[in-house]
Write a protein that holds these residues in place. Structure first.
Motif, short mmCIF file in Angstrom:
data_model
loop_
_atom_site.label_atom_id
_atom_site.label_comp_id
_atom_site.label_asym_id
_atom_site.label_seq_id
_atom_site.Cartn_x
_atom_site.Cartn_y
_atom_site.Cartn_z
N MET A 145 -47.42 118.60 -13.95
CA MET A 145 -47.91 118.22 -12.63
C MET A 145 -48.71 119.38 -12.03
SD MET A 145 -45.75 116.58 -9.54
CE MET A 145 -46.18 117.01 -7.89
N ILE A 146 -49.78 119.04 -11.36
CA ILE A 146 -50.63 120.03 -10.70
C ILE A 146 -49.85 120.67 -9.55
CG2 ILE A 146 -52.78 120.35 -9.39
CD1 ILE A 146 -53.36 119.57 -12.22
N THR A 201 -49.82 113.81 -6.07
CA THR A 201 -48.78 112.86 -6.44
C THR A 201 -48.22 113.20 -7.82
OG1 THR A 201 -50.33 111.31 -7.47
CG2 THR A 201 -49.91 111.04 -5.09
N SER A 202 -47.13 112.55 -8.17
CA SER A 202 -46.48 112.80 -9.45
C SER A 202 -47.35 112.39 -10.64
CB SER A 202 -45.14 112.08 -9.52
OG SER A 202 -45.33 110.69 -9.35
N ASP A 203 -48.30 111.48 -10.42
CA ASP A 203 -49.21 111.08 -11.50
C ASP A 203 -50.54 111.84 -11.43
OD1 ASP A 203 -49.98 109.76 -9.20
OD2 ASP A 203 -50.53 107.91 -10.22
N ASP A 231 -54.60 116.54 -17.22
CA ASP A 231 -55.50 115.52 -16.71
C ASP A 231 -55.12 115.17 -15.26
OD1 ASP A 231 -57.61 113.69 -16.86
OD2 ASP A 231 -56.23 112.05 -17.33
N TYR A 232 -56.12 115.00 -14.41
CA TYR A 232 -55.86 114.67 -13.01
C TYR A 232 -57.07 113.94 -12.43
CZ TYR A 232 -58.70 118.85 -12.10
OH TYR A 232 -59.71 119.78 -12.06
N ASP A 233 -56.81 113.21 -11.35
CA ASP A 233 -57.86 112.58 -10.55
C ASP A 233 -58.01 113.41 -9.29
OD1 ASP A 233 -58.37 110.38 -12.23
OD2 ASP A 233 -56.66 109.29 -11.41
#
Length: 155
Positions: A1-2, A28-30, A65-67
């Motif tokens: 997680m970031i 967020t967690s995702d 990976d993240y948005d």
């Protein structure tokens, strides 16, 4: 997680020396990273794109990976930080207090965690044919506010 603290540090360094301030950073967690910014002089898309590139340059998408979404605080969004109150001095705002009172008035002053709005109301003076408008200052703490936002008037 970031790590939210890393994102906050990168954004803080990216906006240093400008009038831009952080309204909110959410991770967020995702790994959906949302950075909400505002500025005393307005925030343009080029500035948001520059800050996006700065974040992407520090937090490698190959590692995690993240948005990422970087944008300005919406015009109708509630105030979240004291700097938004300062930015709106002289503008009409709507305030909903924690005890359920709703007030509309011109934001006159901000001092620390307190702010003053000038509320106008009609008062009929004894012997007068028409009511006159009286402006009363109301000072309150930001801690007692459930929601405060810029009031858009289409008149």
């Amino acid at each position: 997680m970031i790590d939210k603290n890393i994102v906050e540090q990168v954004v803080t360094e990216a906006i240093a020396g400008t009038d831009i301030f952080i309204v909110e950073i959410r991770v967020t967690s995702d790994n959906m990273v949302t950075v909400e910014l505002d500025s005393m002089s307005g925030l343009d898309i080029d500035t948001c794109a520059r800050i996006t590139r700065t974040i992407e340059g520090v937090i490698d998408r190959e590692v995690e990976d993240y948005d990422l979404e970087v944008g300005s605080a919406g015009l109708t969004a509630p105030f979240k930080v004291p700097a938004q109150y300062v930015k709106n001095i002289g503008n009409d705002i709507e305030v909903l207090t924690r005890d359920g009172r709703k007030m509309t008035g011109r934001l006159a002053d901000v001092s620390g965690n307190d702010f003053t709005i000038e509320i106008s109301r009609k008062v009929r003076e004894p012997g007068a044919k028409r009511p006159s408008i009286v402006t009363e200052p109301v000072t309150m703490s930001m801690d007692n506010v459930k929601k405060a936002c810029y009031l858009i008037d289409f008149r």
